[in-house]
Each structure stands twice: as structure tokens, then as C-alpha cells.
Scaffold this active site. Structure first.
Site, PDB file in Angstrom:
ATOM      1  N   CYS A   3      43.651  79.590  33.707  1.00 16.51           N
ATOM      2  CA  CYS A   3      42.214  79.448  33.981  1.00 16.51           C
ATOM      3  C   CYS A   3      41.807  77.986  33.828  1.00 16.51           C
ATOM      4  O   CYS A   3      41.968  77.392  32.746  1.00 16.51           O
ATOM      5  CB  CYS A   3      41.408  80.336  33.030  1.00 16.51           C
ATOM      6  SG  CYS A   3      39.631  80.051  33.155  1.00 16.51           S
ATOM      7  N   ASP A  29      29.925  68.412  36.944  1.00 12.39           N
ATOM      8  CA  ASP A  29      30.642  69.027  38.052  1.00 12.39           C
ATOM      9  C   ASP A  29      31.383  67.943  38.830  1.00 12.39           C
ATOM     10  O   ASP A  29      30.852  66.869  39.092  1.00 12.39           O
ATOM     11  CB  ASP A  29      29.671  69.782  38.974  1.00 12.39           C
ATOM     12  CG  ASP A  29      30.390  70.747  39.912  1.00 12.39           C
ATOM     13  OD1 ASP A  29      30.245  71.975  39.716  1.00 12.39           O
ATOM     14  OD2 ASP A  29      31.106  70.273  40.829  1.00 12.39           O
ATOM     15  N   HIS A  45      37.018  82.742  26.951  1.00 12.54           N
ATOM     16  CA  HIS A  45      37.030  83.192  28.340  1.00 12.54           C
ATOM     17  C   HIS A  45      36.195  84.446  28.556  1.00 12.54           C
ATOM     18  O   HIS A  45      36.403  85.467  27.909  1.00 12.54           O
ATOM     19  CB  HIS A  45      38.471  83.468  28.790  1.00 12.54           C
ATOM     20  CG  HIS A  45      38.562  83.822  30.256  1.00 12.54           C
ATOM     21  ND1 HIS A  45      38.639  82.873  31.239  1.00 12.54           N
ATOM     22  CD2 HIS A  45      38.541  85.017  30.888  1.00 12.54           C
ATOM     23  CE1 HIS A  45      38.677  83.461  32.421  1.00 12.54           C
ATOM     24  NE2 HIS A  45      38.616  84.773  32.238  1.00 12.54           N
ATOM     25  N   ASN A  85      27.117  81.855  39.823  1.00 15.20           N
ATOM     26  CA  ASN A  85      27.667  82.641  40.921  1.00 15.20           C
ATOM     27  C   ASN A  85      28.608  83.692  40.346  1.00 15.20           C
ATOM     28  O   ASN A  85      29.491  83.372  39.563  1.00 15.20           O
ATOM     29  CB  ASN A  85      28.425  81.723  41.887  1.00 15.20           C
ATOM     30  CG  ASN A  85      27.498  80.736  42.574  1.00 15.20           C
ATOM     31  OD1 ASN A  85      26.414  81.114  43.014  1.00 15.20           O
ATOM     32  ND2 ASN A  85      27.902  79.476  42.645  1.00 15.20           N
ATOM     33  N   GLY A  91      30.187  83.582  46.107  1.00 17.46           N
ATOM     34  CA  GLY A  91      31.044  82.406  46.278  1.00 17.46           C
ATOM     35  C   GLY A  91      31.600  81.850  44.987  1.00 17.46           C
ATOM     36  O   GLY A  91      31.899  80.656  44.902  1.00 17.46           O
ATOM     37  N   HIS A  98      30.301  80.328  34.065  1.00 18.56           N
ATOM     38  CA  HIS A  98      29.703  78.994  33.976  1.00 18.56           C
ATOM     39  C   HIS A  98      28.310  79.030  34.573  1.00 18.56           C
ATOM     40  O   HIS A  98      28.050  79.766  35.521  1.00 18.56           O
ATOM     41  CB  HIS A  98      30.570  77.937  34.670  1.00 18.56           C
ATOM     42  CG  HIS A  98      30.915  78.265  36.093  1.00 18.56           C
ATOM     43  ND1 HIS A  98      31.916  79.157  36.424  1.00 18.56           N
ATOM     44  CD2 HIS A  98      30.405  77.831  37.266  1.00 18.56           C
ATOM     45  CE1 HIS A  98      32.007  79.251  37.743  1.00 18.56           C
ATOM     46  NE2 HIS A  98      31.092  78.459  38.290  1.00 18.56           N
ATOM     47  N   HIS A 100      25.541  76.556  36.280  1.00 16.44           N
ATOM     48  CA  HIS A 100      25.255  75.253  36.873  1.00 16.44           C
ATOM     49  C   HIS A 100      23.852  74.831  36.446  1.00 16.44           C
ATOM     50  O   HIS A 100      22.917  75.628  36.535  1.00 16.44           O
ATOM     51  CB  HIS A 100      25.250  75.344  38.403  1.00 16.44           C
ATOM     52  CG  HIS A 100      26.537  75.780  39.026  1.00 16.44           C
ATOM     53  ND1 HIS A 100      27.388  74.909  39.679  1.00 16.44           N
ATOM     54  CD2 HIS A 100      27.127  76.997  39.128  1.00 16.44           C
ATOM     55  CE1 HIS A 100      28.432  75.575  40.154  1.00 16.44           C
ATOM     56  NE2 HIS A 100      28.302  76.849  39.834  1.00 16.44           N
TER      57      HIS A 100
HETATM   58  P1  AMP Z   1      31.428  78.260  41.411  1.00 14.89           P
HETATM   59  O1  AMP Z   1      31.631  78.007  42.879  1.00 14.89           O
HETATM   60  O2  AMP Z   1      30.069  78.727  41.034  1.00 14.89           O
HETATM   61  O3  AMP Z   1      32.547  79.105  40.844  1.00 14.89           O
HETATM   62  O4  AMP Z   1      31.502  76.820  40.738  1.00 14.89           O
HETATM   63  C1  AMP Z   1      32.676  76.182  40.390  1.00 14.89           C
HETATM   64  C2  AMP Z   1      32.316  74.738  40.234  1.00 14.89           C
HETATM   65  O5  AMP Z   1      33.342  74.093  39.521  1.00 14.89           O
HETATM   66  C3  AMP Z   1      32.164  73.978  41.559  1.00 14.89           C
HETATM   67  O6  AMP Z   1      30.848  73.435  41.644  1.00 14.89           O
HETATM   68  C4  AMP Z   1      33.240  72.893  41.469  1.00 14.89           C
HETATM   69  O7  AMP Z   1      32.829  71.666  42.048  1.00 14.89           O
HETATM   70  C5  AMP Z   1      33.453  72.772  39.977  1.00 14.89           C
HETATM   71  N1  AMP Z   1      34.749  72.283  39.556  1.00 14.89           N
HETATM   72  C6  AMP Z   1      35.956  72.688  40.014  1.00 14.89           C
HETATM   73  N2  AMP Z   1      36.942  72.026  39.367  1.00 14.89           N
HETATM   74  C7  AMP Z   1      36.328  71.193  38.485  1.00 14.89           C
HETATM   75  C8  AMP Z   1      36.792  70.251  37.517  1.00 14.89           C
HETATM   76  N3  AMP Z   1      38.095  70.025  37.305  1.00 14.89           N
HETATM   77  N4  AMP Z   1      35.878  69.568  36.789  1.00 14.89           N
HETATM   78  C9  AMP Z   1      34.556  69.781  36.983  1.00 14.89           C
HETATM   79  N5  AMP Z   1      34.057  70.668  37.857  1.00 14.89           N
HETATM   80  C10 AMP Z   1      34.931  71.364  38.602  1.00 14.89           C
HETATM   81 ZN    ZN Z   2      38.876  80.827  31.222  1.00 24.31          ZN
END
Ligand code: AMP
Ligand code: ZN
Length: 112
Positions: A3, A29, A45, A85, A91, A98, A100
Site C-alpha cells: 500500500c 499531493d 490502514h 473518493n 475514481g 485519504h 483531499h
Molecule cells: P484518489 O484518486 O482520490 O485515490 O487520490 C489519490 C491521490 O494521491 C492523487 O491525487 C495522487 O496525485 C496522489 N498521489 C499518488 N501518489 C502520491 C505520492 N507518492 N505522494 C503524494 N501524493 C500522491
Molecule cells: Zn495503507
């Protein structure tokens, strides 16, 4: 478990940390969609909103106590959006809960 956000929480993958305590981590992000785009995660988790239950919801309450502090620290005095999300139709790409925090500009009104 493989993960990404568990690895970020453990410090195995680097992140731009904004806030951390024993329960939660907030970091920027990697592909910001607004001038301020921060992700807040529980260190433990939880796969998504769909997995929140009485046994693990205390950390979610804590996250929502921390979010206003982060927003204030970022100077988001004109407001911000908190988004999570959940699942394929929303998506969700990272299957570790998490939230945002998006702000720093007038955000689009479309929610769907
Ligand atoms: P979601 O699409 O809601 O699952 O959001 C996942 C978010 O994680 C997206 O906005 C990605 O840009 C962000 N993301 C993916 N990998 C990383 C990373 N290594 N560091 C920071 N953000 C990340
Ligand atoms: Zn996790």
C-alpha cells in the site's frame, strides 16, 4: 500489504509532510489540482470511507479536528474543499483512506 500510503506513513516513501502526529499524516499531493492540495491519512490502514466503522472511526474524527488547523496553517481563509473518493465510480486510485484538502483558488462547483 503493498500500500503506497502505508509506505508513506512509515517513511519508506518520501512525502512533503505538512502535519504529523501519532495517528495521522498530512502531505502534499504529488499532482496538485489546486494551489493548495494536501492529503490527510490515518497512519493505520483503512481502505476507504466504505471501511469506516465504530471500531476505527475515532481517527476519522481526529482527522476532521486536524483539517481546520492545516487549512489555517495554509492560509485558506476564503475556504477550501474536503474530498474523499470511495471506490471505482468515484475514481479512487489509492486504496488507503485519504481526505483531499483543496484550496487557494475559486474551485469549480461541479461535484459529479
Ligand atoms: P484518489 O484518486 O482520490 O485515490 O487520490 C489519490 C491521490 O494521491 C492523487 O491525487 C495522487 O496525485 C496522489 N498521489 C499518488 N501518489 C502520491 C505520492 N507518492 N505522494 C503524494 N501524493 C500522491
Ligand atoms: Zn495503507
Amino acid at each position: 500489504m503493498d500500500c503506497l500510503f502505508c509506505k508513506i506513513a512509515a517513511g519508506d516513501i518520501p512525502s512533503t509532510k505538512v502535519y504529523e502526529d501519532e495517528l495521522v499524516l498530512a502531505f502534499r499531493d504529488i499532482a496538485p489540482q489546486a494551489p493548495t492540495h494536501i492529503l490527510v491519512i490515518p497512519k493505520a490502514h483503512i481502505a476507504s470511507v466504505a471501511e469506516i466503522a465504530p471500531e476505527n472511526s475515532a481517527v476519522v474524527a481526529h482527522i476532521f479536528e486536524v483539517i481546520p488547523q492545516i487549512a489555517a496553517g495554509e492560509g485558506l481563509k476564503d475556504g477550501y474543499r474536503v474530498v474523499s473518493n470511495c471506490g471505482d465510480h468515484a475514481g479512487q486510485t489509492v486504496h488507503h483512506l485519504h481526505f483531499h484538502i483543496l484550496g487557494g483558488k475559486q474551485l469549480a462547483l461541479e461535484m459529479a
